[in-house]
Scaffold this motif. Structure first.
Motif, short mmCIF file in Angstrom:
data_model
loop_
_atom_site.label_atom_id
_atom_site.label_comp_id
_atom_site.label_asym_id
_atom_site.label_seq_id
_atom_site.Cartn_x
_atom_site.Cartn_y
_atom_site.Cartn_z
N ASN A 287 2.88 -3.19 -5.95
CA ASN A 287 2.58 -1.83 -5.53
C ASN A 287 1.08 -1.58 -5.67
O ASN A 287 0.46 -1.98 -6.67
N ASP B 299 2.03 8.97 -3.07
CA ASP B 299 0.93 8.47 -3.88
C ASP B 299 -0.24 8.19 -2.95
O ASP B 299 -0.19 7.29 -2.12
N TYR C 17 0.83 -1.20 0.00
CA TYR C 17 0.00 0.00 0.00
C TYR C 17 0.86 1.25 0.00
O TYR C 17 1.87 1.34 0.72
N HIS C 18 0.43 2.23 -0.78
CA HIS C 18 1.01 3.55 -0.65
C HIS C 18 0.15 4.33 0.34
O HIS C 18 -0.38 3.73 1.27
N GLY D 73 -1.07 1.63 -5.58
CA GLY D 73 -1.16 3.08 -5.52
C GLY D 73 -1.93 3.61 -6.71
O GLY D 73 -2.28 2.87 -7.63
N THR E 278 6.82 7.16 -4.65
CA THR E 278 5.57 7.11 -5.40
C THR E 278 5.54 5.82 -6.22
O THR E 278 6.57 5.28 -6.61
N ILE F 143 -3.93 6.94 -2.22
CA ILE F 143 -4.90 6.03 -2.80
C ILE F 143 -6.08 5.85 -1.85
O ILE F 143 -5.88 5.67 -0.63
N SER G 52 2.24 1.07 -10.30
CA SER G 52 1.33 -0.04 -10.01
C SER G 52 0.91 -0.80 -11.27
O SER G 52 -0.13 -1.47 -11.28
#
Length: 357
Positions: free
Chosen positions: A278, A248, A206-207, A280, A318, A250, A321
């Motif tokens: 990733n 980033d 997770y971002h 994001g 950042t 989300i 994805s």
């Protein structure tokens, strides 16, 4: 599909439960429901009678929760940077011992599919390019530079200014605080479990997740929660450094959707394998920009840039994805402006103290 969601009453976990149930799956929730993390929250939406109130380190409770389960979605964790290094035993206990107990129980129960809440913090700094040396990995920023207001990392070879870009999953891991170290350890444990049992583990890194239901007024939440909590108190968001840090952001609904597609796909993947993705938006924004957009949507007050810093923070990270999009057909649906406008008006989760899990 019957899914065990650890931490399923939490900020992200409860949204995953809602999404799974809406998609026709059955969710079993294992959550300690600590007042310090949930403020007296009862069963999570969609959890029904499939709620087991227990710590993930409680092997007997985990064994009970795994009965009839097809796949596990492991969200239970202590998050954020916390207050100081004195939090380290709690982070390691909750995150790494808790994961080890869960994986041992899964091995005994014959459950061979796992989706793990990973984190972008395993990368340390993100992707950087030097005009002379190409791709470089800057080390931790010196405190003397931070004190002097020199926040941008420089090329470790020539000292030149660097250009930041999107970090991909093949970037080397470089955890720079206790939380980051525990998140990387969770991935290593999951990979070892997959090899030993023939299972498959997927980590969604997770971002910066934000959205309704974030805990308020706790040092263990994310920056979006800090700013939203300040606005709820009628105070300006306090932006550290110069506000130019890129992240980033989300929305939690998109994270829940990513978990759902990963859970639906994980059982069909090869035995003894581990994969990281990733998670994001792919659209970087600065911390200062996020604070300004959120404050404007809330109706003020405007953020203030303080120049303060935290040694465990990185400057830019950042997400790229594309792998998640390509492998699972997932894409984020909530845009930055739309999501921040919703978040500005959404209630936060009240907590009883300053500890969030």
């Amino acid at each position: 599909m019957r899914v065990l969601v650890t931490g399923g009453a939490g900020f992200i976990g409860s949204e995953i439960v809602r999404t799974l149930v809406s998609a026709g799956h059955e969710a079993v929730v294992l959550d300690a429901l600590l007042p310090s993390a949930h403020g007296g929250t009862a069963a999570p939406p969609g959890g029904g009678d499939g709620l087991i109130v227990a710590d993930v380190r409680d092997r007997e409770a985990v064994d009970r929760a795994l009965r009839g389960v097809d796949v596990v979605c492991h969200q239970a964790a202590m998050v954020g940077l916390g207050k100081d290094f004195a939090d380290a035993p709690e982070y390691v206990g909750c995150n790494d011992l808790g994961t080890a107990v869960l994986l041992a129980a899964m091995a005994a129960a014959g459950v061979r599919s796992l989706v793990l809440a990973g984190s972008m913090v395993v990368y340390g700094e993100g992707r950087y390019t030097c005009p002379r040396h190409g791709g470089v990995r800057p080390g931790p920023r010196a405190e003397a530079d931070l004190v002097a207001g020199r926040f941008e990392p420089r090329c470790p070879d020539c000292g030149a200014e660097l250009e930041s870009g999107l970090v991909a999953e093949d970037a080397p891991a470089d955890p720079r605080n206790v939380y980051a170290a525990t998140k990387l350890a969770q991935e290593h444990l999951a990979a070892a479990w997959a090899r030993a049992t023939g299972g498959h583990a997927t980590s969604l890194r997770y971002h910066n997740v934000y959205g309704p239901g974030m805990p308020r007024d706790t040092p263990y939440a994310g920056v979006a929660s800090f700013f939203r909590s300040a606005l709820a108190r009628g105070e300006p968001p306090r932006v550290f450094e110069d506000g130019g840090q890129r992240r980033d952001f989300i929305h939690v609904r998109d994270v829940a959707a990513a978990n759902t597609v990963a859970l639906e796909a994980v059982a069909g993947r090869g035995p003894g394998t581990f994969a990281a993705y990733n998670t994001g938006s792919g659209q970087p924004h600065t911390i200062g920009e996020m604070a300004a957009v959120l404050a404007s949507a809330h109706g003020g007050p405007a953020p203030v840039t303080t120049g303060e810093y935290r040694l465990g923070d990185v400057r830019h990270v950042t997400a790229d994805s594309r792998r998640l999009r390509d492998d699972f057909g997932w894409k984020p649906e909530v845009g930055f402006a739309e999501g921040m406008a919703q978040f500005a008006a959404a209630p936060l989760r009240e907590v009883a103290a300053d500890l969030s899990a």
